[in-house]
Motif scaffolding. Structure first.
Motif, PDB file in Angstrom:
ATOM      1  N   HIS A   1       0.853  -1.194   0.000  1.00 11.40           N
ATOM      2  CA  HIS A   1       0.000   0.000   0.000  1.00 11.40           C
ATOM      3  C   HIS A   1       0.879   1.231   0.000  1.00 11.40           C
ATOM      4  O   HIS A   1       1.931   1.256   0.635  1.00 11.40           O
TER       5      HIS A   1
ATOM      6  N   VAL B   1      -9.378   5.093 -10.330  1.00 11.13           N
ATOM      7  CA  VAL B   1      -8.181   4.923  -9.516  1.00 11.13           C
ATOM      8  C   VAL B   1      -7.441   6.259  -9.517  1.00 11.13           C
ATOM      9  O   VAL B   1      -6.938   6.692 -10.547  1.00 11.13           O
ATOM     10  N   GLU B   2      -7.454   6.906  -8.367  1.00 10.10           N
ATOM     11  CA  GLU B   2      -6.793   8.211  -8.246  1.00 10.10           C
ATOM     12  C   GLU B   2      -5.566   8.051  -7.381  1.00 10.10           C
ATOM     13  O   GLU B   2      -5.686   7.863  -6.173  1.00 10.10           O
TER      14      GLU B   2
ATOM     15  N   ASP C   1      -5.563   5.300  -4.667  1.00 11.46           N
ATOM     16  CA  ASP C   1      -6.891   5.054  -4.112  1.00 11.46           C
ATOM     17  C   ASP C   1      -7.886   4.622  -5.182  1.00 11.46           C
ATOM     18  O   ASP C   1      -8.062   5.295  -6.191  1.00 11.46           O
TER      19      ASP C   1
ATOM     20  N   TYR D   1     -11.787   3.782  -6.279  1.00 12.74           N
ATOM     21  CA  TYR D   1     -13.169   4.105  -5.937  1.00 12.74           C
ATOM     22  C   TYR D   1     -14.127   3.380  -6.876  1.00 12.74           C
ATOM     23  O   TYR D   1     -13.802   3.165  -8.047  1.00 12.74           O
TER      24      TYR D   1
ATOM     25  N   TYR E   1     -15.171   4.801  -1.487  1.00 17.00           N
ATOM     26  CA  TYR E   1     -13.747   4.456  -1.406  1.00 17.00           C
ATOM     27  C   TYR E   1     -13.615   2.960  -1.172  1.00 17.00           C
ATOM     28  O   TYR E   1     -14.238   2.412  -0.266  1.00 17.00           O
TER      29      TYR E   1
ATOM     30  N   ASN F   1      -6.699   0.955  -1.006  1.00 21.99           N
ATOM     31  CA  ASN F   1      -5.450   1.580  -1.414  1.00 21.99           C
ATOM     32  C   ASN F   1      -4.635   0.531  -2.164  1.00 21.99           C
ATOM     33  O   ASN F   1      -4.353  -0.540  -1.640  1.00 21.99           O
TER      34      ASN F   1
ATOM     35  N   GLN G   1      -2.682  -0.912 -10.153  1.00 19.90           N
ATOM     36  CA  GLN G   1      -3.622   0.194 -10.408  1.00 19.90           C
ATOM     37  C   GLN G   1      -4.103   0.148 -11.851  1.00 19.90           C
ATOM     38  O   GLN G   1      -5.286   0.339 -12.138  1.00 19.90           O
TER      39      GLN G   1
END
Lengths: 59, 306
Positions: A46, B176-177, B180, B182, B187, B190, B197
């Motif tokens: 993470h 995917v920001e 993170d 969503y 949300y 992570n 990602q």
């Protein structure tokens, strides 16, 4: 409960305490080490900000 | 002696017809679908055999009782004990298999399945009992009619409620920001590594389940029900995941504010209609259903403390 089992960072002063910490030269190496640790430990990597990864074990 | 000889012996007719109806009802209920459980053919053989035994026990009870042989009822008690073991057997098997699943069923789903297996044996006992009683008391034509009604009832109640009965299902974009992820505005998690990602951005499919009532809101919060949704949909749509890839995990998260449930899937099949149908048809688990509004319901004018 999830446990942080390792930390990968480019900023050594961000990490304190009794965790295995991998200090890397730049962001590319940090991402690479985090990826290897994720696969080896079967624990998710993470990202906490630009310069810090934590490896989290959920088993 | 011809084939109609059996009709001159009402006890025997009752037992035979009851057993046939009971076994047929168990067969009808033993539908092996996309879940491939029970596995064809051996799992089926076990349950058909048990169903036939159940039916025989149910149909034999009637002539025995009519002859005032009341000890026959103890056989039904013994049968109940046997079928409780069916539940244990199913639970043990499914729990053992579950450890090797990429997306596990979860214990609530397993309990639900095991209870259904036990319950269906009792239904087939009941169908056999009623048919046999009809034959013994009123003749084989009435017995046949009761048998057909029983089979119809079994067919009608074979399928329980599904998710679409409690929730409105909508597609939601996966974003995917940075790290993170969503689904819509919910949300999810992570995700650290850039390649993961990218996979989630490319493969990810998002749903938002809006509860249709206050009761449904509680049902959707149940972790077992959420795991059942993830498992069932992953079985039907495939899953982009492997052992040692902890970041690629289908996930369900609650929007605490609104009670909506966000679901992030990583399917192999990207047909939206198929996906929508897969989510809609996930069974509603008995253990997850709650009726808080019924408990909190008060008649008008009643004092707050009852």
């Amino acid at each position: 409960m999830a446990k942080i089992i390792a930390v990968v960072t480019v900023k050594p002063d961000k990490v304190k305490g009794g965790l295995p910490a991998f200090l890397t030269a730049d962001e590319g190496e940090m991402t690479h080490i985090a990826k290897l640790l994720e696969k080896i430990l079967d624990a998710a990597a993470h990202r906490l900000g630009d310069d810090l990864f934590i490896i989290v074990d959920r088993h | 002696m011809n084939a109609f000889w059996v009709f001159n012996h009402s006890d025997l007719t009752g037992v035979v017809m009851g057993t046939v109806v009971g076994a047929a009802s168990r067969f009808l209920m033993l539908k092996s679908d996309y879940r491939q459980y029970p596995a064809y053919p051996h799992g089926k053989i076990i349950h058909l055999a048990l169903g036939t035994i159940a039916a025989a026990l149910g149909s034999v009870a009637v002539p025995a009782l009519l002859k005032k042989d009341f000890t026959a009822i103890t056989f039904l008690g013994m049968a109940a004990q046997q079928f409780r073991d069916v539940r244990n057997m199913e639970r043990n098997t499914l729990s053992a298999i579950d450890k090797q699943e990429l997306v596990p069923r979860g214990t609530t789903y397993i309990e639900g399945t095991a209870v259904v297996f036990e319950g269906r044996n009792y239904l087939s006992i009941l169908a056999a009992f009623l048919t046999s009683m009809g034959v013994s008391l009123f003749g084989w034509i009435v017995g046949l009619a009761i048998g057909i009604v029983c089979l119809g009832v079994v067919l009608r109640f074979r399928k329980g409620k599904t998710i679409k009965d409690v929730a409105l299902i909508e597609f939601a974009p996966v974003r995917v920001e940075g790290p993170d992820a969503y689904v819509g505005d919910i949300y999810m998690m992570n995700v650290g590594l850039p390649e993961n990602q990218e996979i989630i951005r490319r493969i990810g499919m998002g749903f938002v389940l809006s509860p249709r009532s206050d009761d449904a809101k509680v049902t959707l919060t149940n972790l077992g029900q959420r795991q059942a949704i993830l498992h069932d949909v992953s079985v039907r749509l495939g899953v982009y995941r492997d052992d040692g890839e902890p970041a690629l995990l289908p996930l369900a998260k609650l929007d605490l504010e609104s009670g909506k449930l966000g679901i992030l899937l990583l399917p192999r099949e990207h047909d939206r209609e198929v996906a929508l149908r897969a989510v809609s048809n996930v069974p509603l688990l008995e253990a997850a259903v709650r009726m808080p509004t019924e408990a909190n319901y008060r008649k008008e004018g009643m004092l707050p403390d009852g």
